[in-house]
Design an enzyme around this catalytic site. Sequence first.
Site, short mmCIF file in Angstrom:
data_model
loop_
_atom_site.label_atom_id
_atom_site.label_comp_id
_atom_site.label_asym_id
_atom_site.label_seq_id
_atom_site.Cartn_x
_atom_site.Cartn_y
_atom_site.Cartn_z
CB SER A 156 82.50 49.79 59.94
OG SER A 156 81.78 48.83 60.69
CE1 TYR A 169 84.92 45.54 57.40
CE2 TYR A 169 83.92 46.10 59.52
CZ TYR A 169 83.94 46.19 58.14
OH TYR A 169 82.98 46.94 57.49
#
Length: 288
Positions: A156, A169
């Site tokens: 990501s 995250y």
Amino acid sequence: MTSDTQIQTALPAFASGNVAVITGSASGIGLAAAKRFAAMGMKVVLADIGGVRLDQAKEAVAAIAGDDAVLPIPTDVSKADEVDQLAELANGAFGAVSVLMNNAGVGNNPGKPWENRDAWKRLLDINFWGVVHGVEAFAPRMLAADKPGLIINTGSKQGITTPPGNLAYNVSKAGVKTFTEGLAHALRNEPGAKVSAHLLIPGFTYTGLTEGATEKPTGAWTGEQVIDFMLASLKDGDFYILCPDNEVARPTDEKRMAWAIGDIIENRPALSRWHPDHKDAFAAFMNR
């Protein structure tokens, strides 16, 4: 869109009849990958938490490839023994795996660094350790098969620029980035290895992780767009598959990433992009 023939000519791992295993394949990017690989004539193993979504994904992929070419296997990637079993069942049913896509992930926010230890561990167990478990279970088998192979790990942009909002995250995806870089180096230096590793870095994508969205936001790409871009990038030999979206083009991503690494080089405060003392300097940098 890059044609299947172009992809399969450049990347024999995607040849018709070869086997792909995709974690997190019941929705989003994983399901889009499964459908595209099935359309290329591959046999597809769908790994995700068992239930209705996995059953529906199996039906959707079987409608493309046929029932005999699709194998759903309920799997919790946070558990090494379940991923080991996934590898055993996949190889037993279809033979050697040529493409492994470690894509499973969750985005629920466990909160501040000093809160919710169990929720932090659960997120990291899935997003980071799930990738490690996949590599541990499949890489030795893929190397032993002595066939062209690809390991694609889903990272990501948040693991690179680490914006405030969901620290757990960010940590998990930063770990995936570093792990995949090291994996690529290790595979590259493995004598005779025909397996390579790649880091998929999606942009804003409408998936099961898209918070508060019941339909695709205008700025988001679909999972299918991400997979099309991924395949074209793999054909070109890219390691970092940095996807744009309908809001952010690559030049903007590049500047944001350059600013982030500049925090170290310039000895600025951590995450200076969001620091009030550096707001104007960041805006000027982005407008160059």
